[in-house]
Design an enzyme around this catalytic site. Sequence first.
Site: not given
Length: 217
Positions: A112, A40, A141
Site C-alpha cells: 500500500s 483480508r 476500512k
Amino acid sequence: MNREQLAVYFIMGSGNTAGRDPLAVLGSALRGGVTCFQLREKGPGALKGEPLADFAAGCRDLCRQYGVPFIVNDDLELAVATGADGLHIGQEDGNAAEIRRRIGNRMILGVSAHDVNEAAAARSAGADYLGMGPVYGTRSKPDARAASGTELITSAKSAYPDLPIVGIGGIREDNAAPVIEAGASGVSVISAIAHAGDPERAARELRQAVREALEPG
Ligand SMILES: C=C1C=NC(C(F)(F)F)=NC1=N
Ligand SMILES: [Mg+2]
C-alpha cells in the site's frame, strides 16, 4: 504477476459478506471473473488460528480452480503456511525489503502506498504492485485516510510507469473508469462484490467496466 491480473482485484474477509457463507461469495466472485483475490481477515470477529488456516486453505483451493492469484493481507506466516501466491502489506506491516527477502521472488508482494515517496520505497523494495487510495470514501476500512481521488495514482504512474497500480477505496462499477483512466491497471473492491445481492453479476459488470476503460473505442 502481470498487470492484467490486477484488473478486478476482489478483497474479502469472513466478516465482509453480510452473513453469507464467505466461500460461497468467493466462488460467485470467481465465476463472475475477478482476476485476483486477497484474503483480508480483520475486525472484531476475525478468524484466528485453525479456523483461519482452514478458511485460507478453502480460499486458496477455490482460487486455484480458477487460475486466480491468491494473496494474503498482512500475515506473512499465514501466507507462507497456506502456500499463497502472494502477500499484501501496508506501511505499518513491516519493512518491505526485509519481507521481500523472507518470501523470496516466487511470491507476489503488494504494498500500500499513499504518496510518491512511499511508491518509490515500495518499488526499490521489490514490490510487484502498489495499492493506492482510498480513491473514494470507504466504509470497509474504519481507519482509512481521507479520500484522495485519483491524483496519487496519476503521479505515481508518471513517476514509475513500470510499477503496476491498483486503486482501492469505494470503487464500484459506476466509478471505476476514472481509476483506470488515471493510470491504474485495475481496481480492488470489497463491498461492491461482497455486499452485492448477486456477487457473480457484480463481478461480471465490474470486469466489463474495467475492460471498456482499459480498451476504449
Ligand atoms: C489496504 C490495502 C490497500 N490496497 C490493497 C490492494 F488493493 F490489494 F492493493 N489491499 C489492501 N489491503
Ligand atoms: Mg495491513
